[in-house]
Design a protein around this motif. Structure first.
Motif, mmCIF file in Angstrom:
data_model
loop_
_atom_site.group_PDB
_atom_site.id
_atom_site.type_symbol
_atom_site.label_atom_id
_atom_site.label_comp_id
_atom_site.label_asym_id
_atom_site.label_seq_id
_atom_site.Cartn_x
_atom_site.Cartn_y
_atom_site.Cartn_z
ATOM 1 N N ALA A 122 -0.373 8.197 -14.167
ATOM 2 C CA ALA A 122 -1.404 7.420 -14.857
ATOM 3 C C ALA A 122 -0.973 5.975 -15.070
ATOM 4 O O ALA A 122 -1.792 5.069 -15.017
ATOM 5 C CB ALA A 122 -1.736 8.079 -16.194
ATOM 6 N N HIS A 123 0.320 5.753 -15.293
ATOM 7 C CA HIS A 123 0.756 4.402 -15.637
ATOM 8 C C HIS A 123 1.372 3.659 -14.460
ATOM 9 O O HIS A 123 1.966 2.593 -14.633
ATOM 10 C CB HIS A 123 1.712 4.448 -16.825
ATOM 11 C CG HIS A 123 1.048 5.016 -18.040
ATOM 12 N ND1 HIS A 123 -0.057 4.411 -18.613
ATOM 13 C CD2 HIS A 123 1.265 6.156 -18.736
ATOM 14 C CE1 HIS A 123 -0.464 5.149 -19.628
ATOM 15 N NE2 HIS A 123 0.311 6.219 -19.718
ATOM 16 N N ALA A 124 1.253 4.231 -13.265
ATOM 17 C CA ALA A 124 1.792 3.541 -12.082
ATOM 18 C C ALA A 124 0.782 2.516 -11.581
ATOM 19 O O ALA A 124 -0.425 2.751 -11.611
ATOM 20 C CB ALA A 124 2.092 4.562 -10.992
ATOM 21 N N HIS A 125 1.283 1.370 -11.151
ATOM 22 C CA HIS A 125 0.417 0.358 -10.556
ATOM 23 C C HIS A 125 0.255 0.634 -9.062
ATOM 24 O O HIS A 125 1.116 1.258 -8.452
ATOM 25 C CB HIS A 125 0.996 -1.036 -10.789
ATOM 26 C CG HIS A 125 0.684 -1.568 -12.147
ATOM 27 N ND1 HIS A 125 1.354 -1.141 -13.272
ATOM 28 C CD2 HIS A 125 -0.240 -2.454 -12.565
ATOM 29 C CE1 HIS A 125 0.858 -1.759 -14.328
ATOM 30 N NE2 HIS A 125 -0.118 -2.560 -13.931
ATOM 31 N N PRO A 126 -0.851 0.155 -8.459
ATOM 32 C CA PRO A 126 -1.105 0.448 -7.050
ATOM 33 C C PRO A 126 0.090 0.184 -6.137
ATOM 34 O O PRO A 126 0.359 0.960 -5.223
ATOM 35 C CB PRO A 126 -2.276 -0.470 -6.715
ATOM 36 C CG PRO A 126 -3.024 -0.569 -7.997
ATOM 37 C CD PRO A 126 -1.978 -0.549 -9.074
ATOM 38 N N ARG A 127 0.837 -0.902 -6.400
ATOM 39 C CA ARG A 127 1.923 -1.215 -5.484
ATOM 40 C C ARG A 127 3.062 -0.198 -5.571
ATOM 41 O O ARG A 127 3.921 -0.149 -4.694
ATOM 42 C CB ARG A 127 2.468 -2.625 -5.712
ATOM 43 C CG ARG A 127 2.990 -2.870 -7.105
ATOM 44 C CD ARG A 127 3.502 -4.289 -7.229
ATOM 45 N NE ARG A 127 4.766 -4.478 -6.560
ATOM 46 C CZ ARG A 127 5.952 -4.260 -7.123
ATOM 47 N NH1 ARG A 127 6.033 -3.852 -8.356
ATOM 48 N NH2 ARG A 127 7.063 -4.457 -6.441
ATOM 49 N N GLU A 128 3.065 0.594 -6.628
ATOM 50 C CA GLU A 128 4.111 1.617 -6.759
ATOM 51 C C GLU A 128 3.674 2.949 -6.161
ATOM 52 O O GLU A 128 4.428 3.914 -6.219
ATOM 53 C CB GLU A 128 4.443 1.825 -8.242
ATOM 54 C CG GLU A 128 4.948 0.564 -8.928
ATOM 55 C CD GLU A 128 4.843 0.628 -10.442
ATOM 56 O OE1 GLU A 128 5.690 0.022 -11.094
ATOM 57 O OE2 GLU A 128 3.905 1.264 -10.962
ATOM 58 N N LEU A 129 2.456 3.009 -5.616
ATOM 59 C CA LEU A 129 1.932 4.267 -5.073
ATOM 60 C C LEU A 129 1.888 4.206 -3.547
ATOM 61 O O LEU A 129 1.721 3.130 -2.967
ATOM 62 C CB LEU A 129 0.521 4.525 -5.612
ATOM 63 C CG LEU A 129 0.389 4.657 -7.132
ATOM 64 C CD1 LEU A 129 -1.079 4.714 -7.534
ATOM 65 C CD2 LEU A 129 1.124 5.901 -7.621
ATOM 66 N N SER A 130 2.002 5.358 -2.907
ATOM 67 C CA SER A 130 1.870 5.410 -1.452
ATOM 68 C C SER A 130 0.400 5.278 -1.070
ATOM 69 O O SER A 130 -0.490 5.379 -1.923
ATOM 70 C CB SER A 130 2.412 6.733 -0.927
ATOM 71 O OG SER A 130 1.544 7.777 -1.310
ATOM 72 N N GLY A 131 0.140 5.050 0.226
ATOM 73 C CA GLY A 131 -1.238 4.907 0.696
ATOM 74 C C GLY A 131 -2.098 6.113 0.331
ATOM 75 O O GLY A 131 -3.230 5.963 -0.126
ATOM 76 N N GLY A 132 -1.536 7.303 0.504
ATOM 77 C CA GLY A 132 -2.286 8.519 0.189
ATOM 78 C C GLY A 132 -2.584 8.621 -1.300
ATOM 79 O O GLY A 132 -3.680 9.021 -1.707
ATOM 80 N N MET A 133 -1.594 8.242 -2.131
ATOM 81 C CA MET A 133 -1.800 8.307 -3.580
ATOM 82 C C MET A 133 -2.847 7.290 -4.019
ATOM 83 O O MET A 133 -3.665 7.568 -4.900
ATOM 84 C CB MET A 133 -0.469 8.063 -4.313
ATOM 85 C CG MET A 133 0.529 9.196 -4.138
ATOM 86 S SD MET A 133 2.201 8.612 -4.461
ATOM 87 C CE MET A 133 2.390 9.085 -6.151
ATOM 88 N N ARG A 134 -2.837 6.119 -3.393
ATOM 89 C CA ARG A 134 -3.848 5.113 -3.740
ATOM 90 C C ARG A 134 -5.241 5.638 -3.422
ATOM 91 O O ARG A 134 -6.188 5.445 -4.191
ATOM 92 C CB ARG A 134 -3.614 3.839 -2.935
ATOM 93 C CG ARG A 134 -2.567 2.972 -3.536
ATOM 94 C CD ARG A 134 -2.374 1.737 -2.682
ATOM 95 N NE ARG A 134 -0.949 1.447 -2.647
ATOM 96 C CZ ARG A 134 -0.346 0.693 -1.742
ATOM 97 N NH1 ARG A 134 -1.048 0.156 -0.767
ATOM 98 N NH2 ARG A 134 0.937 0.494 -1.800
#
Ligand SMILES: Nc1ncnc2c1ncn2[C@@H]1O[C@H](COP(=O)(O)OP(=O)(O)OP(=O)(O)O)[C@@H](O)[C@H]1O
Ligand SMILES: [Mg+2]
Lengths: 249, 250
Positions: A122-134
């Motif tokens: 919940a508190h991760a920013h887009p740049r910290e997520l993989s393409g699939g997670m985004r």
């Protein structure tokens, strides 16, 4: 749920993207729109969403009126998240635009993230997520308003095959669980056959509905290995080739 | 090694400079060495520092005014296509007009030396921050704009939740360029105003020392100006990075 009646869309530069496209979309349907690049799939989706208006023809909603804001969920090819907001705030966005408070919506946000398996991010920013997670965040954002109609424009096209398979299976599960109506645009015959109950083929530009094939496949991850899946892919491929040949003639 | 390369180079350069001046026996009123320059500064440090404070005060004021006006005009142009069509071509005039050419006019019209120097520096600092912000406000991805529309967003929501935050990195990049230009504008205007004997900034120290052929003092003021430019640039860069990191980007 809605009927598209001979929709024509001609852009100001003279391009005719759609020519008399007609389609009935029933409540609870899972439809994939399949067609060559530039045939007007995105245009059709934007007309349904009310983001663009047809030059001729009409869209008739079974309820009598066009859906209110939030009743349509839209997932784009790119996740299009706000880079400065974390996952929870990105999912909150549609609710915020409808005047909801962050604390009042906390449970819905958490539920939407849990639905796509991201409750711990919940508190991760887009740049910290993989393409699939985004892309999962993007789907959670589309689902958080509990839309009656979910429109998806090649949402998995940019993902690797492992992630794509996973998300396809998850999406199908969500559809069965939530009972919403899905119109899913894709280039991929394999994807269309795996996901949909109805596979709608479009002609090359100007796009019309060429043919519709109803899937008899039992949904679920096992479907990929079923003989019926291979047969369905073959049937759709044949229909596609025939449609392209007719268009070239 | 690469980290320290600029410092090493500076040290090497200064030593070479001092050695060359001494070996050639060049008179101080023509080419002073670094030691003579530092000596000139240390002779009247408070005078130099007061001038530095004056120049930096004008620069900061001009940068702030330019930022406020730039963002305001960018917002007006974003909100109204008519305003955009009317202003857009004319903003370029501000960018291409040499400030030294307008400064005498501003000094005559405004009278007050502080205000006229601030106005000149604002004119030259305005364009980068304005044009970068205008670009940023228009750069919101079309899909996100569609998403806002689909959810019934009002213009105000779109501005506050999408356009302004999306413009922040552009604004910060423009502000950094404007910071350097504000200093250039301040010094140019000070030179013009200073020849009338009214200003107290570093540029006036250069003029004054020039009349008296105190070349080491000229160099000392010049060194302070360069250092200010570098410091402004670094400070605005750090501010930008901190703000973007603070909201989870970069
Ligand atoms: N705003 C526009 N102005 C002019 N032409 C447009 C516009 N939007 C789309 N088109 C044209 O209309 C046609 C259909 O575009 P559309 O994006 O609907 O195709 P698509 O089937 O989604 O293609 P793809 O699979 O590559 O995404 C294309 O030829 C495109 O160039
Ligand atoms: Mg498309």
């Amino acid at each position: 749920m809605l009927t598209l009646d001979r929709l024509v869309r001609r852009f100001p530069n003279g391009t005719e993207a759609l020519h008399e496209a007609s389609l009935h979309i029933g409540k609870g349907d899972f439809i994939t729109l399949l067609g060559p690049s530039g045939c007007g799939k995105s245009t059709l989706l934007r007309l349904i969403a009310g983001l663009d208006q047809p030059d001729q023809g009409r869209i008739a909603w079974a309820s009598g009126t066009a859906p209110a804001p939030g009743e349509i969920g839209f997932v784009f090819q790119d996740p299009t998240l706000l880079p400065w907001a974390d996952a929870a705030d990105n999912v909150f966005l549609p609710l915020r635009l409808r005047g909801r408070s962050r604390s009042g919506a906390a449970a819905e946000i958490q539920a939407a993230l849990a639905r796509v398996g991201l409750e711990r991010f919940a508190h991760a920013h887009p740049r910290e997520l993989s393409g699939g997670m985004r892309m999962r965040v993007s789907i959670a954002r589309a689902l958080v308003t509990r839309p009656r109609l979910l429109l998806m424009d090649e949402p998995f096209a940019a993902l690797d095959e492992f992630t794509r398979f996973r998300l396809q299976e998850d999406l199908q599960g969500l559809w069965r669980e939530l009972g919403c109506t899905v119109v899913f645009v894709t280039h991929s015959i394999y994807e269309a056959c795996f996901l949909a109950r109805r596979i709608v083929l479009m002609t090359p530009r100007p796009g019309r509905i060429a043919q519709e094939i109803v899937s008899r496949l039992t949904p679920g991850p096992g479907a990929r290995l079923a003989l019926a899946y291979t047969e369905l892919v073959a049937e759709v491929t044949r229909a596609m080739q025939a449609s392209l040949a007719r268009a070239a003639a | 090694m690469t980290r320290f390369a600029p410092t090493l180079f500076a040290g090497f350069f200064l030593v070479l400079w001092e050695a060359a001046v001494r070996l050639a026996g060049a008179p101080e009123y023509l080419v002073p060495g670094p030691v003579a320059i530092v000596g000139a500064f240390l002779a009247t440090p408070s005078l130099f520092l007061a001038s530095l404070a004056s120049t930096l005060g004008v620069t900061a004021t001009a940068l702030a005014v330019a930022a406020v006006l730039g963002v305001a005009l960018a917002l007006v142009m974003q909100a109204s296509p008519l305003a955009r069509a009317a202003f857009q071509p004319w903003t370029v005039v501000l960018q291409v007009t040499p400030i030294v050419a307008i400064a005498p006019l501003v000094v005559v019209w405004v009278g007050d030396p502080f205000a006229s120097v601030v106005i000149c520096a604002t004119i030259i600092a305005f364009f980068p921050v304005f044009s970068a912000t205008a670009t940023g406000l228009a750069a919101a991805p079309p899909e996100l704009l569609d998403l806002f529309r689909l959810n019934g967003a009002r213009r105000w929501d779109t501005l506050l939740l999408l356009r302004l935050p999306a413009a922040l990195p552009y604004f910060l990049a423009g502000l950094r360029i404007s910071g350097g230009l504000a200093l250039v504008g301040t010094v140019s205007a000070e030179i013009v105003a200073g020849s009338g004997g009214v200003a107290s900034g570093l540029a006036y120290r250069i003029l004054e020392a020039g009349y008296r052929l105190q070349v080491p003092r000229m160099f000392a003021a010049l060194a302070l100006l360069s250092a200010s430019g570098v410091a402004i640039n670094a400070a605005l860069g750090a501010l930008g990075r901190a703000l973007l990191r603070g909201r989870g980007e970069a």
